[in-house]
Scaffold this active site. Structure first.
Site, PDB file in Angstrom:
ATOM      1  N   TYR A 178      51.784  14.491  -2.692  1.00  0.00           N
ATOM      2  CA  TYR A 178      50.850  14.178  -3.776  1.00  0.00           C
ATOM      3  C   TYR A 178      51.397  13.088  -4.706  1.00  0.00           C
ATOM      4  CZ  TYR A 178      47.702  17.839  -2.310  1.00  0.00           C
ATOM      5  OH  TYR A 178      46.825  18.580  -1.585  1.00  0.00           O
TER       6      TYR A 178
ATOM      7  N   GLU B 230      66.655  41.704  11.383  1.00  0.00           N
ATOM      8  CA  GLU B 230      65.330  41.136  11.642  1.00  0.00           C
ATOM      9  C   GLU B 230      64.263  41.556  10.647  1.00  0.00           C
ATOM     10  OE1 GLU B 230      63.813  41.275  15.669  1.00  0.00           O
ATOM     11  OE2 GLU B 230      61.737  41.157  15.007  1.00  0.00           O
TER      12      GLU B 230
ATOM     13  N   ASP C 217      65.219  43.397  16.917  1.00  0.00           N
ATOM     14  CA  ASP C 217      64.553  44.236  17.908  1.00  0.00           C
ATOM     15  C   ASP C 217      65.090  43.858  19.288  1.00  0.00           C
ATOM     16  OD1 ASP C 217      62.860  45.512  16.096  1.00  0.00           O
ATOM     17  OD2 ASP C 217      61.179  44.149  16.441  1.00  0.00           O
TER      18      ASP C 217
END
Lengths: 389, 389
Positions: free
Chosen positions: B122, B217, B269
């Site tokens: 911007y 995680e 996991d």
């Protein structure tokens, strides 16, 4: 097989239900109340079984069909539809699961422990034939209990997987270690970092002399306002939302609003997602979890910007609305009871539809990096007429 | 039109380039170096123009075609392909944009300020014909500079939109306010909350006597380990990853690893996403941003679990692999230089393909909520043979 399950489970259910009669050490008022309700519900079921009638659990229907927007309260409220779960051959398994989950909840409250929703699912793997094969039905039983007992699931010991977002400013968070040591986090002393709201905020206490909370959509804008010490100049608390706010973030802000009378000013992108997903969730809650509106929704919240009128007044750089933006605006105007209640919101959404553009909160950087801090926000905070309800 | 742009821009370019010769107050070693490089690059271009030849900027090609996995270093490295941007009629606009961005970077370094990537886009709205019409090309020019100057874009004053994740344990974070006041955050004193890593960690300093970092995680598992004060019992630092770690999180952990010699143990996991997206990104970086591997990748990282062998050894509840999981594993075995370098990883992925199942880290809750804290992690941390490289 379900019939066999009923036979197997009735004696163990009776055992579980009976043990609920004992009296336990109580750790906090909400937990005490929650435990009492569990015990009462268990006793009712026990009495029913002893009398030879079928035990029952009642809960409010948790969907939009049971919701109405209460303009006075400013949130969705239940219109009273109830679902009754009765022990039948078909319902045997879910009935047993519900009772096992009640037992687990009471165990968590007794030991001052907690379980995430995912952990609860895996704990059920030891429940023999009452184990869950999938996490979704396990979550759903926990939500049933939340609705049936009228307690937040956090007050029943079940915490979300997701933590909350970040906070800085004139706030002290008072926490306790499991050993009872008091921890005091001063949110003015975190530098460019922040306090990360934990998954469960029910046990936190607050001290604050702030005048308001500014809730900010993006982590980037939060970093800007923190770097400029906006909270110091305006005696406030800054909370990032990071998109649609997590449950922990909503409850954290709600508690500050209710318990410390802090106004909640919300600063999002000027777009349909910012208005109808982020702000709306914070303010009135979601239609799907209407039983929680009283505990999570913040009817006092006000959107201070970026409004469609700001896009005009500040001549902001914009992006054209996409097809799905237009669809979302039209859908909001047509179907959203919250929008339909406030003419200001109808005008704002119609104005955006006509302008066919949206603007991000960082678009104010067109006027320099400090413009948002030195000009835009001070002017907006002063002028309530430019807010949206 | 582009030709006009060249005409318009050469005098202003010359002005910009010349002012870079001045000497400025220096705030930090990296910023001083970065500024020197900007000034040198600007001077070179200035000299070229004065001599009547076309100015040039060189950068390494930032893609997999220019990357090789260096088994010795344990990260991807550049194989030396370069892209040269020369001022031509076609390149006039992007050349002007690159120089304006260099100017903006120097301004940020001079004023000890920063800009998020979105803010920078911007800010460009004031660059006349050199403004960007979209954020993507703006980000891309910043990444060009990052590669050309061989500095992290944070060291050039550009910070990510995204903040980092949460940290607790034996760590003091030392930060400075813009006024120079030192802020010291003690990460053992945050209760159930945590320190939220800011978007930019380049200015932070650390004090720690921890033995290692455990990177986790999920936010849910982080909450469990924090509630059990795992960091206290094992003298460590806990960092959540919240899925594929953000840039700020990666750099934060990398700095602790490099500057304080802390081993990095990773707990995900037991599934293809945990191994090939989360862990792999942390350890070797992404193939697309190979020029950053030296600054963001952590070759010392080790996966302590959940390994495919853990699923067997601990008899964990599992979910069947889905089609896309199998595809991901096969793709990793066939195409991923990192996997191809480590026979242990090839065996692990093949083992998972044979087992056809995955397991979540919370599946250890089958043995009770505290099992992960009291049994699994202590046993795994002790036994390096069970880790994956």
């Amino acid at each position: 097989m379900y019939f066999k399950l009923v036979i197997i489970n009735i004696p163990s259910m009776l055992f579980l239900l009976k043990t609920y009669g004992e009296i336990y050490m109580i750790s906090s008022a909400a937990r005490e109340e929650a435990k009492k309700k569990i015990i009462n519900l268990a006793n009712d079921m026990y009495e029913s079984i002893i009398k030879g009638s079928r035990p029952k659990i009642k809960f409010p229907v948790r969907s939009l069909t049971n919701a109405r927007f209460d303009a006075e309260k400013g949130t969705f409220t239940l219109i009273g539809k109830e679902k009754v779960r009765t022990l039948t051959v078909n319902q045997a398994k879910i009935f047993a699961q519900t009772i096992k989950m009640m037992e687990f909840s009471k165990e968590l409250l007794d030991t001052n422990d907690f379980s995430t929703l995912r952990e609860a699912y895996y704990v059920s793997k030891n429940w023999g034939e009452a184990r869950f094969d999938d996490q979704q039905p396990s979550n759903s039983v926990i939500e049933d209990l939340e609705a049936a007992l009228d307690f937040l699931r956090e007050e029943l010991g079940f915490i979300p997987e997701e933590d909350g977002s970040s906070v800085v400013g004139h706030l002290k968070v008072i926490d306790k270690t499991p050993e009872g040591e008091e921890i005091n986090v001063d949110c003015t002393k975190l530098g460019s970092g922040a306090y990360n709201i934990p998954n469960d905020v029910t046990k936190l206490e607050f001290e604050t002399d702030a005048d308001f909370i500014l809730a900010i959509e993006t982590a980037g804008m939060f970093a800007r306002l923190n770097a400029e010490k906006f909270w110091k100049k305006h005696n406030c608390i800054l909370a990032s939302l990071k998109g649609v706010p997590a449950r922990a973030t909503r409850r954290f802000i709600k508690r500050l609003n209710e318990e410390h009378d802090l106004p909640v000013l919300v600063f999002t992108d000027g777009d349909p997602y910012g208005y109808l997903n982020i702000y709306r969730t914070l303010k009135v809650g979601s239609g799907k979890a209407v039983h929680l509106a009283g505990k999570l929704a913040i009817p006092d919240a006000r959107l201070i910007g970026v409004t469609p009128q700001d896009i005009v007044d500040y001549d902001l750089p914009t992006h054209p609305l996409k097809e799905h933006d237009i669809k979302r605006l039209k859908d909001g105007l047509k179907n959203d009871d919250f929008i339909k209640t406030f003419p200001e919101w109808q005008n704002a959404l119609n104005q955006m539809l006509e302008m066919k553009v949206r603007a991000e909160q960082q678009s104010l950087a067109k006027y320099g990096l400090k413009y948002v801090v030195e000009e835009y926000l001070p002017a907006k905070i002063e002028d309530e007429k430019t807010w949206l309800p």
